[in-house]
Design an enzyme around this catalytic site. Sequence first.
Site, short mmCIF file in Angstrom:
data_model
loop_
_atom_site.label_atom_id
_atom_site.label_comp_id
_atom_site.label_asym_id
_atom_site.label_seq_id
_atom_site.Cartn_x
_atom_site.Cartn_y
_atom_site.Cartn_z
N GLY A 350 0.82 -1.20 0.00
CA GLY A 350 0.00 0.00 0.00
C GLY A 350 0.86 1.25 0.00
O GLY A 350 2.09 1.19 0.13
N PRO A 351 0.24 2.41 -0.14
CA PRO A 351 0.98 3.68 -0.19
C PRO A 351 1.67 3.97 1.14
O PRO A 351 1.37 3.35 2.17
CB PRO A 351 -0.11 4.72 -0.50
CG PRO A 351 -1.29 3.95 -0.94
CD PRO A 351 -1.21 2.61 -0.29
N PRO A 352 2.60 4.92 1.16
CA PRO A 352 3.24 5.31 2.42
C PRO A 352 2.24 5.91 3.39
O PRO A 352 1.28 6.58 2.99
CB PRO A 352 4.28 6.35 1.98
CG PRO A 352 4.49 6.12 0.54
CD PRO A 352 3.20 5.61 0.00
N GLY A 353 2.45 5.68 4.68
CA GLY A 353 1.65 6.32 5.71
C GLY A 353 0.36 5.62 6.06
O GLY A 353 -0.45 6.17 6.81
N VAL A 354 0.14 4.39 5.56
CA VAL A 354 -1.11 3.70 5.89
C VAL A 354 -0.95 2.75 7.07
O VAL A 354 -1.91 2.10 7.48
CB VAL A 354 -1.66 2.92 4.67
CG1 VAL A 354 -2.04 3.88 3.56
CG2 VAL A 354 -0.64 1.90 4.18
N GLY A 355 0.26 2.66 7.64
CA GLY A 355 0.44 1.88 8.85
C GLY A 355 0.95 0.47 8.64
O GLY A 355 0.71 -0.40 9.48
N LYS A 356 1.71 0.23 7.56
CA LYS A 356 2.20 -1.13 7.29
C LYS A 356 3.24 -1.56 8.32
O LYS A 356 3.15 -2.66 8.88
CB LYS A 356 2.80 -1.19 5.88
CG LYS A 356 1.84 -0.83 4.77
CD LYS A 356 2.46 -1.02 3.41
CE LYS A 356 3.64 -0.11 3.17
NZ LYS A 356 3.29 1.32 3.17
N THR A 357 4.21 -0.71 8.58
CA THR A 357 5.28 -1.07 9.52
C THR A 357 4.76 -1.19 10.94
O THR A 357 5.07 -2.15 11.66
CB THR A 357 6.41 -0.04 9.44
OG1 THR A 357 6.89 0.06 8.10
CG2 THR A 357 7.56 -0.43 10.37
N SER A 671 -4.77 2.29 -18.00
CA SER A 671 -6.09 2.64 -17.49
C SER A 671 -6.54 4.04 -17.88
O SER A 671 -7.66 4.44 -17.53
CB SER A 671 -6.11 2.50 -15.96
OG SER A 671 -5.20 3.39 -15.37
N LYS A 714 -8.38 4.11 -6.47
CA LYS A 714 -8.89 5.12 -7.38
C LYS A 714 -10.19 5.73 -6.87
O LYS A 714 -10.41 6.95 -6.98
CB LYS A 714 -9.09 4.51 -8.76
CG LYS A 714 -7.78 4.14 -9.45
CD LYS A 714 -7.99 3.46 -10.79
CE LYS A 714 -6.67 3.13 -11.46
NZ LYS A 714 -6.84 2.44 -12.76
#
Length: 773
Positions: A350-357, A671, A714
């Site tokens: 996912g994009p940066p800042g979504v809480g993966k780490t 797309s 999107k």
Amino acid sequence: MTQVVKRLPVLFLDDVVLLPGMVVPIELDEPAQAAVDAARAADLEEILVAPRLEGHYAAYGVVASLEKVGKFRNGGPAALLRTGERARIGSGVTGPGAALWVEVEAVEPDQPTDRTRELAADYRKLVIAVLQKREAWQIIDTVSAIDDPSTLADTAGWAPYLSNDRKRELLETPEVERRLELLVEWTRDYLAEAEVSDKIDEDVRESVEKRNREYLLREQLRAIRKELGEEDGEGSDDYRARIEAAELPDAVREAALREVDKLERSSDQSPEGGWIRTWLDTVLDLPWSERSQDNTDLTGARAVLDADHHGLDEVKERIVEYLGVRARREERGLSVVGGRGSGAVILLAGPPGVGKTSLGESVARALGRKFVRVALGGVRDEAEIRGHRRTYVGALPGRIVRAIKEAGTMNPVVLLDEVDKVGSDFRGDPAAALLEVLDPAQNHTFRDHYLELDLDLSDVLFIATANVLETIPPALLDRMELVTIDGYTEEEKVAIARDFLVPRQLERAAVTAEEVTVTDDALRELAANYTREAGVRVLERLLAKAFRKVALGELPAVVDEDALTDLVGRPRFTPESGERTAVPGVASGLAVTGMGGDVLYIEASSLPGDRSSNGGLTITGQLGEVMKESAQIALSYVRAHADELGIDPALLDRPIHLHVPAGAVPKDGPSAGVTMTTALVSLLTGRNVRAEVGMTGEVSLTGRVLPIGGVKQKLLAAQRAGLTEVFLPQRNEPDLDDVPAEVREAVTVHLVSDVREILTDALEAADSGIAAA
């Protein structure tokens, strides 16, 4: 002054170059003997000495007098030559004997000038410095007594540090000033190199003396220990005792004891002893038998995940399922340690800042396991994963083994951060090395190059993170279970900020919740008009900025919507779809980037002139090859259906310019096909695209709308941009199940299978509409 021209036989020399003022014995081979005989036959006491060149005569030589002709002690013929003036070689002439005769013109040295005297003084100092290194004191006195700059320069003929090529260059340089300049430069270079060489020799000598001294002391120590009855093999007994006391697998114990045997047999000064000790320390520090007990309380584990993160139900359900299966295996007495396929590999994309780490840390807390993060961004050396061979200097185990050692257990949660940014070069492919690490069918016998022992990784919970999937090799991606975190809705951002970000930033600003209050309206305004990100990283920075000002007492302690301008500035984002689509030829498309979903405004313009002379279609905006092909397909479709679309054929004969703004950002992907088609039809029919409409989909030459990826991201971008209607390919209908209900309520989704459906509904009404499909 008239130059004197002489006719002299030539003696060519191969391995030496003579300069004026030298006295040199020369061995006479057949050509040299012929030159000497020719001179004596003509009653001459002089010959011309010149270097032998390939294919042509030398330009200069020296006139040498025959001081003596005789034999060496070994019986070989020889001549003693004393070189005199420098001479310029002219044309060949005839003469007695078998030698080559030439006309020679003596070269008079230049009159000394102030410049030549300065150069001569510099060169004399350099030559004396060279001679002092060799302790040639008599020669120093001779050089010091030479006053003539030309004579001093020609003493370089004796210099052993000058090559024959450089001496020949001096011979062919009649100008005294130029000769001295060359000699000063060359001698300075030689002294610099000699200084470095002397320093290296000194360091080597000191190192050898130190090693010899240490060897003598060790031998004395060995003799003393022997007299005291102590055994050799320093420290080997300690390692043997530690190995016997440690709970090691049988294969590891045997390998460690073999290394102890080698240590006992090795000498103290052998570097192998240090390598063995380092290897034994690494093996004994690994937690071979240590495992933490998993938390099997599914309700408690879900509570931990909910307390740390808002939403992310799919990830949380996957973790709870993993815990539930392990608890079930334990209840039935099935092995959950070391079995093939018992591990789990999850990829959070996912994009940066979504809480993966941070989600990885929460998973470790929910399981009750140790947590270790392994940063893979920018790693290009395969040895970083598998370790170095022990034969290399500075060898270390790989990052996986070091992570196990740091965790202190054999079943930690290992977060492989930024796995999409692993590179490859001549040092190997780290992504290929990760295949064995992450494959549950193989990693129960993972073999690190440094350890050379089987390490069971099957009970390690690996969690990988990535921003994009395209850069991950397909074979590696196949080993992992993909869980996408596409971003948050506006309400989710408000909830995350209220429950997580605000308390954390208040603490960092040394402010309590009683001292400052943040309203939901303020959080909603920040999420809607101050950020356009998929995650919450920028939102957290804005909150931190606001709380710092509050902490310094600059503003009231109530952060509401009206106070935001003073705290963090004016809103950075406002709805612009209506403004951008106010003219024909502009359509709003949806795209996915490494930062999440985004809205692209595709612009089309018709240029004056004939397309046959101007190129037809111009495409700008730093587009990739796939996107350029989509533009060509869109234009071909419009030209093929011009009558059906109500387009004047004359307009299609004019050049078309298609542009995607934000030209500094690379863009690619299929797309945008329907968006480009809509922009072209809008331009050519003069009908604006409705401001509230966005679209995405790949278009074919027949007008079919083909499915695309990133639907959730999107639609989230469409909601953030204020779009209320979105056209999606019909075959993407199953992807709507992953879209939050809040987004589906805010954005009306139209599923289409033909681009004419989009053109019918997305363009504003006109007197001559598009024909029905």
